[in-house]
Enzyme design. Sequence first.
Site, PDB file in Angstrom:
ATOM      1  N   ARG A  27      22.111 -24.759  26.472  1.00  0.00           N
ATOM      2  CA  ARG A  27      22.907 -24.025  25.490  1.00  0.00           C
ATOM      3  C   ARG A  27      23.126 -24.837  24.224  1.00  0.00           C
ATOM      4  NH1 ARG A  27      26.388 -19.809  27.826  1.00  0.00           N
ATOM      5  NH2 ARG A  27      27.933 -20.282  26.260  1.00  0.00           N
ATOM      6  N   GLU A 481       8.554 -14.647  12.360  1.00  0.00           N
ATOM      7  CA  GLU A 481       8.953 -15.202  13.645  1.00  0.00           C
ATOM      8  C   GLU A 481       8.179 -16.496  13.937  1.00  0.00           C
ATOM      9  OE1 GLU A 481      11.184 -15.138  15.662  1.00  0.00           O
ATOM     10  OE2 GLU A 481      10.348 -15.933  17.523  1.00  0.00           O
TER      11      GLU A 481
END
Length: 608
Positions: A27, A481
């Site tokens: 995370r 992207e």
Amino acid sequence: MCGIIGYTGKKQVKPIIIDALTTLEYRGYDSAGMAVCNAKEKRTDVYKCAGRVRDLSKKCEFKDINSTCGIGHTRWATHGGVCDANAHPHTSGSVTVVHNGIIENYKDLVEEFDLSGSLRSETDTEVAAAILNHYYQKTKDPKKAVKSAVKRLKGTFALVILFADIPDVIYSIRNVSPIVATLSDEGAMLASDLTALCQFTDRYFVVPEYTIVELRKDAVSMWSLEDNEIIPEYLTMNWEKNSAEKNGYPFYMEKEIMEQPKAIRDTVFGRTKGGIPNFKADGVPDELFTQCERICVVACGTAMHAGLVFQALVKNRLHMHIDVELASEFMYSDPVIDDKTLVIAVSQSGETIDTLEALKYARRKGAKSLAIINVRGSSIARESDYVMYTNAGPEIAVASTKAYTTQLTLFYLIVCKMAYLRGVMNDDEVRDCIRSLKRVPEVINNLLDERNAIHVIARGIINAKDLFMIGRGLDYSILMEGSLKLKEVSYIHSEAYASGELKHGPIALITENTPVVALVTQERIMSKELSNIREVKSRGAAIALFIKADLIQQSTREFDTFVLPNLPDELMVFPASVALQLLAYYVSSDKGFDVDKPRNLAKVVTVE
Ligand code: M6R
């Protein structure tokens, strides 16, 4: 961003916390800590440090920790720098707390409760601990203390709390920031996200907002702030047991790139009937797609880029009005939203706060909503009228790969469904498209077999400081992207440009050997794209051309080329994206970077 784990049960808690924090490392964090109950002496012992989970593990290596209840945390600094004192847990009197989110009014609370002389850190969390302790000393009742304290807190929070004189019991409450929990024969557990729980169980529930949850070794109880008992609504995880492990790959990013054929197949599975998209199992009614007059996609980062591809498909196939908005800008851009708008919120984690807030805003304006989400039961999924889940399995690497291609898969199904329902395409045309979509996994597999050739191209750009990616139409959307991917994992400054725009400014940056990645997959604009590529080549650029096999001509052989396997043009986004993911991956791993945890980035972005 910050990660949370809590366990109370039959087992020793230290290895459970260290393992779970290691799982939560993805995370993004800068400090780690844990607090364990010392039941005999009615004490909570805290261990914490700036640095990695392995530093925390070392720190408590020779400590005699004999406890079966504790909480752990990985911190991503928001209030106060990265140092031992600011790491969680934070203790005030009898109360020890870990926290995700931001307490916005913490400065006011410091004044009101006259805390400034007693705080040992610069964090908002320690203030929350102090407020909890204040009410606990007054009432000696944990539930009353939690209730009174949270009424004073403004902002987002997931608080997990130990009271020194209530051994082996964990309390928690949250607003926006998620907490999932479970109870098994081994004990009770909670965490900030499912990846930390999926080694232990496939059953979990999402703790509802502003609900006090109490974890005991053999029981989980919940109450509303009005003291009504709340029954957990258990969900079943559809992730395979070891799906959050690396399974022999050096990095999650590589593993997740390689998993894309399966992830796409799993996302299509069960969503067609007789070759026509069918969303019955998702509970999404046809009217959602027939009654809207315009579409608005809200998302961040990679998920927003998936929306850009969808936009091109919607315009091309449906000739409908569609906006794609950065969720973080959405509310401040006076968007045109009404009850004829279908808002689609896209998010891998389902917890990105900007996307969540944008969705809430759109709903307040009367829009119908659909969420495209990877994590079941996440906040955005629960906020939306309807949800369609991507079946990508857990995505651990910060750089999103399989979540993106599965989002594209759902978008493609939605476009086909809408075209069918709105009479823009007939049965045969739709069936044809779905047949092609079902070929995507096999085509990606073919590309993955050729990945060494992309590694060779990656070696050619490894020392670049700046790089450009150029293309037109859908190719441009794909490159946005691809460029984000390269930036975030390789730290090379990379910009995607619509190649027709080059001569309106950016071409001034092209000098001898400037690396330029060019993408050509769309037949109808190919000749213009090739002219733009030649323009930069003639100014010295070093071109790496990614081109659809069918579009290769004699004249394209002058460039260093990677040939993309054929699919219909509108599906070329799949092989092209995977190729660019591999390019970014190889540059990063060859540079020796920590591919899965790029600097400054977090997998789940829960602050605005
Ligand atoms: O979980 P979400 O899909 O909502 O996350 C959105 C972005 O934070 C995410 O896509 C980010 O851009 C990735 N790091 C890109 O690889």
